[in-house]
Write a protein that holds these residues in place. Structure first.
Motif, PDB file in Angstrom:
ATOM      1  N   GLN A  86      -9.460   2.875   0.068  1.00  0.00           N
ATOM      2  CA  GLN A  86      -9.742   2.638  -1.525  1.00  0.00           C
ATOM      3  C   GLN A  86     -10.356   1.124  -1.730  1.00  0.00           C
ATOM      4  O   GLN A  86     -11.443   1.160  -2.647  1.00  0.00           O
ATOM      5  CB  GLN A  86      -8.318   2.521  -2.335  1.00  0.00           C
ATOM      6  N   SER A 103       3.673   1.275   3.182  1.00  0.00           N
ATOM      7  CA  SER A 103       3.153   0.635   4.235  1.00  0.00           C
ATOM      8  C   SER A 103       4.175  -0.522   4.676  1.00  0.00           C
ATOM      9  O   SER A 103       4.997  -0.831   3.979  1.00  0.00           O
ATOM     10  CB  SER A 103       1.879  -0.125   3.891  1.00  0.00           C
ATOM     11  N   SER A 163       0.612   5.447   0.245  1.00  0.00           N
ATOM     12  CA  SER A 163      -0.264   6.618   0.485  1.00  0.00           C
ATOM     13  C   SER A 163       0.631   7.832   0.311  1.00  0.00           C
ATOM     14  O   SER A 163       1.428   7.998   1.097  1.00  0.00           O
ATOM     15  CB  SER A 163      -1.128   6.645   1.600  1.00  0.00           C
ATOM     16  N   LYS A 197       1.311  -1.124  -6.931  1.00  0.00           N
ATOM     17  CA  LYS A 197       0.607  -0.622  -5.514  1.00  0.00           C
ATOM     18  C   LYS A 197      -0.818  -0.962  -5.455  1.00  0.00           C
ATOM     19  O   LYS A 197      -1.447  -1.313  -6.059  1.00  0.00           O
ATOM     20  CB  LYS A 197       0.593   0.922  -5.944  1.00  0.00           C
ATOM     21  N   ASN A 224       0.774  -1.285   0.169  1.00  0.00           N
ATOM     22  CA  ASN A 224      -0.011   0.158  -0.148  1.00  0.00           C
ATOM     23  C   ASN A 224       0.896   1.218  -0.162  1.00  0.00           C
ATOM     24  O   ASN A 224       1.959   1.407   0.745  1.00  0.00           O
ATOM     25  CB  ASN A 224      -1.004  -0.145   1.269  1.00  0.00           C
ATOM     26  N   THR A 254      -5.409   0.921  -0.785  1.00  0.00           N
ATOM     27  CA  THR A 254      -5.495   0.967   0.642  1.00  0.00           C
ATOM     28  C   THR A 254      -6.651   0.533   1.101  1.00  0.00           C
ATOM     29  O   THR A 254      -7.704   0.227   0.386  1.00  0.00           O
ATOM     30  CB  THR A 254      -5.216   2.490   1.118  1.00  0.00           C
TER      31      THR A 254
END
Length: 119
Positions: free
Chosen positions: A110, A67, A62, A104, A60, A107
């Motif tokens: 999402q 992450s 962001s 990717k 993840n 999240t």
């Protein structure tokens, strides 16, 4: 004693494997042939994933923050790991498996938003 698949080591770091019940704390070893995870409590409990068998690897993202958790997708299934050095692990993986296989992952927000959009 466990025989490593790597002849040279590029990165050694600590982390957690979420294979089976609960998390297992151990060491990651990334080298020229693949990614390896060795459990701290039981050395015979290990995971060896050659670079050639990895279909995708992702985490993840962001903003610019990656992450701690990352997933590896192979023909054998999905492996979930966590490490404070997940960014370094993904960079080394990119050198061995290519840009197109480092992805990717969505999240949590999402994922939830996509579920509402489908309905």
């Amino acid at each position: 004693m466990v025989q490593s698949i790597n002849s040279t080591v590029e990165l050694t770091t600590t982390g957690v494997s979420y294979l089976g019940m609960g998390g297992k704390v151990g060491k990651f070893m990334l080298g020229d042939k693949g990614l390896e995870f060795f459990n701290d409590k039981n050395v015979a409990d290990y995971i060896q994933i050659p670079w050639t068998s990895i279909n995708q690897i992702g985490a993840n993202v962001s903003g610019k923050k990656i992450s701690r958790h990352f997933e590896i997708f192979t023909d054998q299934g999905k492996f979930l790991f966590a490490s404070k050095d997940s960014g370094k692990i993904l960079k080394i993986a990119r050198q061995h498996i290519g840009n197109d296989k480092v992805i990717k992952l969505p999240t949590l927000i999402q994922t939830i938003a996509s579920k509402f959009k489908r309905k």
